[in-house]
Scaffold this motif. Structure first.
Motif, PDB file in Angstrom:
ATOM      1  N   THR A 290       0.837  -1.198   0.000  1.00 52.96           N
ATOM      2  CA  THR A 290       0.000   0.000   0.000  1.00 52.96           C
ATOM      3  C   THR A 290       0.869   1.244   0.000  1.00 52.96           C
ATOM      4  O   THR A 290       1.815   1.351   0.781  1.00 52.96           O
ATOM      5  CB  THR A 290      -0.910   0.007   1.249  1.00 52.96           C
ATOM      6  OG1 THR A 290      -1.677  -1.199   1.255  1.00 52.96           O
ATOM      7  CG2 THR A 290      -1.832   1.207   1.243  1.00 52.96           C
TER       8      THR A 290
ATOM      9  N   GLU B  21       3.715   0.482   2.592  1.00 52.12           N
ATOM     10  CA  GLU B  21       3.472  -0.404   3.731  1.00 52.12           C
ATOM     11  C   GLU B  21       3.121  -1.807   3.244  1.00 52.12           C
ATOM     12  O   GLU B  21       2.556  -1.977   2.160  1.00 52.12           O
ATOM     13  CB  GLU B  21       2.312   0.117   4.581  1.00 52.12           C
ATOM     14  CG  GLU B  21       2.573   1.451   5.213  1.00 52.12           C
ATOM     15  CD  GLU B  21       1.383   1.986   5.969  1.00 52.12           C
ATOM     16  OE1 GLU B  21       1.615   2.726   6.931  1.00 52.12           O
ATOM     17  OE2 GLU B  21       0.235   1.671   5.601  1.00 52.12           O
ATOM     18  N   HIS B  22       3.440  -2.788   4.090  1.00 53.39           N
ATOM     19  CA  HIS B  22       3.080  -4.182   3.819  1.00 53.39           C
ATOM     20  C   HIS B  22       2.906  -4.881   5.161  1.00 53.39           C
ATOM     21  O   HIS B  22       3.779  -4.797   6.032  1.00 53.39           O
ATOM     22  CB  HIS B  22       4.179  -4.861   3.000  1.00 53.39           C
ATOM     23  CG  HIS B  22       3.966  -6.326   2.816  1.00 53.39           C
ATOM     24  ND1 HIS B  22       2.898  -6.840   2.129  1.00 53.39           N
ATOM     25  CD2 HIS B  22       4.692  -7.380   3.247  1.00 53.39           C
ATOM     26  CE1 HIS B  22       2.986  -8.161   2.137  1.00 53.39           C
ATOM     27  NE2 HIS B  22       4.061  -8.514   2.820  1.00 53.39           N
ATOM     28  N   ASP B  23       1.773  -5.550   5.325  1.00 55.27           N
ATOM     29  CA  ASP B  23       1.461  -6.262   6.579  1.00 55.27           C
ATOM     30  C   ASP B  23       1.616  -5.370   7.807  1.00 55.27           C
ATOM     31  O   ASP B  23       2.143  -5.796   8.837  1.00 55.27           O
ATOM     32  CB  ASP B  23       2.345  -7.499   6.730  1.00 55.27           C
ATOM     33  CG  ASP B  23       1.928  -8.632   5.803  1.00 55.27           C
ATOM     34  OD1 ASP B  23       0.781  -8.612   5.317  1.00 55.27           O
ATOM     35  OD2 ASP B  23       2.754  -9.530   5.574  1.00 55.27           O
ATOM     36  N   GLY B  24       1.193  -4.111   7.691  1.00 53.45           N
ATOM     37  CA  GLY B  24       1.236  -3.202   8.827  1.00 53.45           C
ATOM     38  C   GLY B  24       2.602  -2.610   9.129  1.00 53.45           C
ATOM     39  O   GLY B  24       2.757  -1.883  10.097  1.00 53.45           O
ATOM     40  N   ARG B  25       3.605  -2.928   8.304  1.00 49.41           N
ATOM     41  CA  ARG B  25       4.955  -2.392   8.516  1.00 49.41           C
ATOM     42  C   ARG B  25       5.289  -1.376   7.437  1.00 49.41           C
ATOM     43  O   ARG B  25       4.948  -1.558   6.270  1.00 49.41           O
ATOM     44  CB  ARG B  25       6.000  -3.511   8.431  1.00 49.41           C
ATOM     45  CG  ARG B  25       5.940  -4.511   9.523  1.00 49.41           C
ATOM     46  CD  ARG B  25       7.004  -5.549   9.328  1.00 49.41           C
ATOM     47  NE  ARG B  25       7.257  -5.696   7.888  1.00 49.41           N
ATOM     48  CZ  ARG B  25       8.260  -6.344   7.362  1.00 49.41           C
ATOM     49  NH1 ARG B  25       9.126  -6.930   8.114  1.00 49.41           N
ATOM     50  NH2 ARG B  25       8.414  -6.436   6.065  1.00 49.41           N
ATOM     51  N   ARG B  26       5.975  -0.338   7.833  1.00 50.77           N
ATOM     52  CA  ARG B  26       6.433   0.689   6.896  1.00 50.77           C
ATOM     53  C   ARG B  26       7.732   0.191   6.266  1.00 50.77           C
ATOM     54  O   ARG B  26       8.716  -0.036   6.953  1.00 50.77           O
ATOM     55  CB  ARG B  26       6.664   1.994   7.654  1.00 50.77           C
ATOM     56  CG  ARG B  26       7.006   3.149   6.764  1.00 50.77           C
ATOM     57  CD  ARG B  26       7.186   4.409   7.577  1.00 50.77           C
ATOM     58  NE  ARG B  26       5.873   4.870   8.012  1.00 50.77           N
ATOM     59  CZ  ARG B  26       5.553   6.140   8.146  1.00 50.77           C
ATOM     60  NH1 ARG B  26       6.442   7.083   7.939  1.00 50.77           N
ATOM     61  NH2 ARG B  26       4.356   6.486   8.524  1.00 50.77           N
TER      62      ARG B  26
ATOM     63  N   ARG C 238       0.655   5.365   0.491  1.00 55.07           N
ATOM     64  CA  ARG C 238      -0.228   6.421   1.015  1.00 55.07           C
ATOM     65  C   ARG C 238       0.590   7.650   1.378  1.00 55.07           C
ATOM     66  O   ARG C 238       1.798   7.560   1.617  1.00 55.07           O
ATOM     67  CB  ARG C 238      -1.027   5.927   2.213  1.00 55.07           C
ATOM     68  CG  ARG C 238      -0.207   5.610   3.414  1.00 55.07           C
ATOM     69  CD  ARG C 238      -1.091   5.193   4.590  1.00 55.07           C
ATOM     70  NE  ARG C 238      -0.292   4.865   5.740  1.00 55.07           N
ATOM     71  CZ  ARG C 238       0.226   5.756   6.586  1.00 55.07           C
ATOM     72  NH1 ARG C 238       0.007   7.041   6.404  1.00 55.07           N
ATOM     73  NH2 ARG C 238       0.957   5.369   7.604  1.00 55.07           N
TER      74      ARG C 238
ATOM     75  N   ASP D 192       1.634  10.606   3.916  1.00 55.32           N
ATOM     76  CA  ASP D 192       1.732  10.719   5.370  1.00 55.32           C
ATOM     77  C   ASP D 192       2.589  11.938   5.710  1.00 55.32           C
ATOM     78  O   ASP D 192       3.808  11.909   5.548  1.00 55.32           O
ATOM     79  CB  ASP D 192       2.343   9.453   5.965  1.00 55.32           C
ATOM     80  CG  ASP D 192       2.434   9.494   7.480  1.00 55.32           C
ATOM     81  OD1 ASP D 192       1.563  10.123   8.106  1.00 55.32           O
ATOM     82  OD2 ASP D 192       3.367   8.892   8.022  1.00 55.32           O
TER      83      ASP D 192
END
Length: 71
Positions: A13, A24-29, A15, A17
């Motif tokens: 993803t 991001e991937h699996d909640g990690r930046r 986005r 900021d």
């Protein structure tokens, strides 16, 4: 007859900021860049690696809803 479950799709993803662009991937930046184009390149690089590892993947840009048409 049940469908065989394949590997889960890797979702990368992009986005905005606080004036930067984040991948991001699996909640990690994974990456932070100054432009959306750089973030796209970084996300595509991660996606290519996932694909090379045999995992289906997708790159998504938050806030981008598709295409624009001229009136």
């Amino acid at each position: 007859m049940s469908a065989k479950a394949g590997p889960t799709r890797a979702l990368f993803t992009i986005r905005s900021d606080a004036g930067a662009w984040v991948v991001e991937h699996d909640g990690r930046r994974l990456d932070t860049t100054s432009t959306q184009e750089e973030a796209r390149a970084a996300a595509n690089k991660h996606a290519r690696q996932a694909q090379d590892d045999g995992r289906p993947c997708q790159v998504r840009v938050i806030g981008e809803a598709g295409f624009f048409m001229e009136a």
